[in-house]
Design an enzyme around this catalytic site. Sequence first.
Site, PDB file in Angstrom:
ATOM      1  N   TYR A  55       0.825  -1.220   0.000  1.00 17.57           N
ATOM      2  CA  TYR A  55       0.000   0.000   0.000  1.00 17.57           C
ATOM      3  C   TYR A  55       0.856   1.265   0.000  1.00 17.57           C
ATOM      4  O   TYR A  55       0.444   2.280  -0.583  1.00 17.57           O
ATOM      5  CB  TYR A  55      -1.010  -0.019   1.156  1.00 17.57           C
ATOM      6  CG  TYR A  55      -2.103  -1.039   0.895  1.00 17.57           C
ATOM      7  CD1 TYR A  55      -3.127  -0.745  -0.010  1.00 17.57           C
ATOM      8  CD2 TYR A  55      -2.075  -2.302   1.482  1.00 17.57           C
ATOM      9  CE1 TYR A  55      -4.107  -1.689  -0.304  1.00 17.57           C
ATOM     10  CE2 TYR A  55      -3.056  -3.245   1.199  1.00 17.57           C
ATOM     11  CZ  TYR A  55      -4.070  -2.931   0.304  1.00 17.57           C
ATOM     12  OH  TYR A  55      -5.035  -3.868   0.007  1.00 17.57           O
ATOM     13  N   ASN A  89     -12.684   2.391  -6.144  1.00 17.66           N
ATOM     14  CA  ASN A  89     -11.277   2.803  -6.173  1.00 17.66           C
ATOM     15  C   ASN A  89     -10.853   3.424  -4.852  1.00 17.66           C
ATOM     16  O   ASN A  89     -11.616   4.142  -4.216  1.00 17.66           O
ATOM     17  CB  ASN A  89     -11.043   3.803  -7.308  1.00 17.66           C
ATOM     18  CG  ASN A  89     -11.354   3.190  -8.659  1.00 17.66           C
ATOM     19  OD1 ASN A  89     -11.446   1.966  -8.761  1.00 17.66           O
ATOM     20  ND2 ASN A  89     -11.520   4.017  -9.675  1.00 17.66           N
ATOM     21  N   ASP A  91      -8.135   5.353  -4.850  1.00 15.03           N
ATOM     22  CA  ASP A  91      -7.433   6.606  -5.188  1.00 15.03           C
ATOM     23  C   ASP A  91      -8.360   7.795  -4.913  1.00 15.03           C
ATOM     24  O   ASP A  91      -9.541   7.621  -4.610  1.00 15.03           O
ATOM     25  CB  ASP A  91      -6.950   6.576  -6.653  1.00 15.03           C
ATOM     26  CG  ASP A  91      -8.083   6.573  -7.668  1.00 15.03           C
ATOM     27  OD1 ASP A  91      -8.989   7.431  -7.562  1.00 15.03           O
ATOM     28  OD2 ASP A  91      -8.073   5.712  -8.589  1.00 15.03           O
ATOM     29  N   HIS A 106     -14.393   0.669  -0.957  1.00 12.50           N
ATOM     30  CA  HIS A 106     -13.249  -0.155  -0.543  1.00 12.50           C
ATOM     31  C   HIS A 106     -12.181   0.627   0.202  1.00 12.50           C
ATOM     32  O   HIS A 106     -11.041   0.182   0.284  1.00 12.50           O
ATOM     33  CB  HIS A 106     -12.660  -0.866  -1.775  1.00 12.50           C
ATOM     34  CG  HIS A 106     -13.610  -1.849  -2.391  1.00 12.50           C
ATOM     35  ND1 HIS A 106     -13.452  -2.380  -3.656  1.00 12.50           N
ATOM     36  CD2 HIS A 106     -14.748  -2.415  -1.897  1.00 12.50           C
ATOM     37  CE1 HIS A 106     -14.456  -3.205  -3.915  1.00 12.50           C
ATOM     38  NE2 HIS A 106     -15.253  -3.243  -2.873  1.00 12.50           N
ATOM     39  N   GLY A 171     -15.807   1.187 -15.992  1.00 15.90           N
ATOM     40  CA  GLY A 171     -14.490   0.619 -15.706  1.00 15.90           C
ATOM     41  C   GLY A 171     -14.414  -0.350 -14.550  1.00 15.90           C
ATOM     42  O   GLY A 171     -13.481  -0.281 -13.753  1.00 15.90           O
ATOM     43  N   THR A 172     -15.362  -1.265 -14.493  1.00 17.50           N
ATOM     44  CA  THR A 172     -15.252  -2.317 -13.480  1.00 17.50           C
ATOM     45  C   THR A 172     -15.632  -3.664 -14.084  1.00 17.50           C
ATOM     46  O   THR A 172     -16.567  -3.746 -14.878  1.00 17.50           O
ATOM     47  CB  THR A 172     -16.120  -2.034 -12.220  1.00 17.50           C
ATOM     48  OG1 THR A 172     -16.146  -3.212 -11.396  1.00 17.50           O
ATOM     49  CG2 THR A 172     -17.548  -1.634 -12.554  1.00 17.50           C
ATOM     50  N   SER A 173     -14.910  -4.706 -13.687  1.00 16.22           N
ATOM     51  CA  SER A 173     -15.178  -6.041 -14.223  1.00 16.22           C
ATOM     52  C   SER A 173     -16.419  -6.664 -13.589  1.00 16.22           C
ATOM     53  O   SER A 173     -16.876  -7.718 -14.022  1.00 16.22           O
ATOM     54  CB  SER A 173     -13.964  -6.944 -13.990  1.00 16.22           C
ATOM     55  OG  SER A 173     -13.684  -6.998 -12.607  1.00 16.22           O
TER      56      SER A 173
HETATM   57  N1  APR Z   1     -11.266   2.509 -19.863  1.00 16.38           N
HETATM   58  C1  APR Z   1     -12.389   1.844 -19.467  1.00 16.38           C
HETATM   59  N2  APR Z   1     -12.374   0.644 -18.884  1.00 16.38           N
HETATM   60  C2  APR Z   1     -11.164   0.057 -18.713  1.00 16.38           C
HETATM   61  C3  APR Z   1      -9.957   0.675 -19.112  1.00 16.38           C
HETATM   62  C4  APR Z   1     -10.036   1.957 -19.728  1.00 16.38           C
HETATM   63  N3  APR Z   1      -8.973   2.629 -20.135  1.00 16.38           N
HETATM   64  N4  APR Z   1      -8.934  -0.156 -18.807  1.00 16.38           N
HETATM   65  C5  APR Z   1      -9.491  -1.236 -18.238  1.00 16.38           C
HETATM   66  N5  APR Z   1     -10.825  -1.124 -18.181  1.00 16.38           N
HETATM   67  C6  APR Z   1     -11.825  -2.024 -17.589  1.00 16.38           C
HETATM   68  C7  APR Z   1     -11.576  -3.509 -17.808  1.00 16.38           C
HETATM   69  O1  APR Z   1     -12.123  -3.911 -19.060  1.00 16.38           O
HETATM   70  C8  APR Z   1     -12.322  -4.102 -16.633  1.00 16.38           C
HETATM   71  O2  APR Z   1     -13.714  -4.292 -16.925  1.00 16.38           O
HETATM   72  O3  APR Z   1     -11.796  -1.838 -16.203  1.00 16.38           O
HETATM   73  C9  APR Z   1     -12.190  -3.028 -15.543  1.00 16.38           C
HETATM   74  C10 APR Z   1     -11.160  -3.350 -14.495  1.00 16.38           C
HETATM   75  O4  APR Z   1     -11.570  -4.466 -13.754  1.00 16.38           O
HETATM   76  P1  APR Z   1     -10.769  -4.911 -12.441  1.00 16.38           P
HETATM   77  O5  APR Z   1      -9.321  -4.887 -12.705  1.00 16.38           O
HETATM   78  O6  APR Z   1     -11.369  -6.171 -11.977  1.00 16.38           O
HETATM   79  O7  APR Z   1     -11.074  -3.700 -11.419  1.00 16.38           O
HETATM   80  P2  APR Z   1     -12.349  -3.479 -10.493  1.00 16.38           P
HETATM   81  O8  APR Z   1     -13.593  -3.967 -11.146  1.00 16.38           O
HETATM   82  O9  APR Z   1     -12.318  -2.053 -10.051  1.00 16.38           O
HETATM   83  O10 APR Z   1     -12.012  -4.408  -9.259  1.00 16.38           O
HETATM   84  C11 APR Z   1     -12.897  -4.460  -8.173  1.00 16.38           C
HETATM   85  O11 APR Z   1     -11.348  -5.786  -6.959  1.00 16.38           O
HETATM   86  O12 APR Z   1      -9.224  -6.334  -6.251  1.00 16.38           O
HETATM   87  C12 APR Z   1     -10.361  -5.666  -5.952  1.00 16.38           C
HETATM   88  O13 APR Z   1     -10.602  -4.073  -4.310  1.00 16.38           O
HETATM   89  C13 APR Z   1     -10.194  -4.214  -5.627  1.00 16.38           C
HETATM   90  O14 APR Z   1     -11.809  -2.421  -5.945  1.00 16.38           O
HETATM   91  C14 APR Z   1     -11.163  -3.530  -6.571  1.00 16.38           C
HETATM   92  C15 APR Z   1     -12.148  -4.635  -6.893  1.00 16.38           C
END
Ligand code: APR
Length: 230
Positions: A55, A89, A91, A106, A171-173
């Site tokens: 971190y 996020n 950040d 988070h 932007g989240t999976s």
């Molecule tokens: N613009 C838009 N989307 C994007 C970009 C971009 N430039 N780059 C990547 N992505 C998308 C990917 O396609 C994916 O769907 O952002 C997503 C990232 O997914 P993860 O890496 O799984 O991140 P997130 O969904 O925020 O993770 C959730 O997991 O590990 C934990 O606590 C952590 O808050 C986090 C949580």
Amino acid sequence: MPKKKLIVLTGAGISAESGLKTFRDSDGLWEGYRIEDVATPRAWRKDPQRVLDFYNYRRKNVLQAKPNAAHYGLVELEKDFDVTIITQNIDNLHERAGSTRILHLHGEILKMRSERDTELVYEINGDIKLGDTAEDGCQLRPHIVWFEEAVPMMEQAVPAVASADIFLVIGTSLVVYPAAGLVNYTRPGIPVFILDKKIPYIKNNDRLTAIEKPATEGMEELKQLLFMIR
Ligand code: APR
């Protein structure tokens, strides 16, 4: 006319173009680290130095990063909508862009807290070191919600999503719960927008609009679409 309520769920993808790594893309953070080594209560008990190193390193990255056009786009939307951002996020790029209502599901990397008392939270810009203590004499830890920990901000996030007139996901999976489940609290029939470089699976919704683009690029299109239904 009161402004419509626009609730936005953001994830690592919105900060990717600011230079902060996502978790699950290729070259994402979880390719270089194991969750169970750095982001669980057990990891903290077993090897707190390793957790702090992880971190402390990410805090430096956040301080070097700047908000991008997608963060600023959400600020602009406040002119026409009553916007609440629910972010996964840690950040502070939404804050630095100027968004006014932000829930951090988070936690926040620029805060630290007592490892015992969740209420003893402090701002931090530098490193946390072993031996640094809170007012209760307990070791300070990052103010982060680790895997296997409760997500207290869900209490505020769920009613916010349930009150949405429009729901937006950027932007989240959508694989980490309970955050990913927030989508299910939207009122039936409201418009849902999703902006992602690679659109994740989302429950079939006949009012879903997907914009498969990087966040900064897709934000322009999104703003135009939202403007028409403001
Ligand atoms: N613009 C838009 N989307 C994007 C970009 C971009 N430039 N780059 C990547 N992505 C998308 C990917 O396609 C994916 O769907 O952002 C997503 C990232 O997914 P993860 O890496 O799984 O991140 P997130 O969904 O925020 O993770 C959730 O997991 O590990 C934990 O606590 C952590 O808050 C986090 C949580």
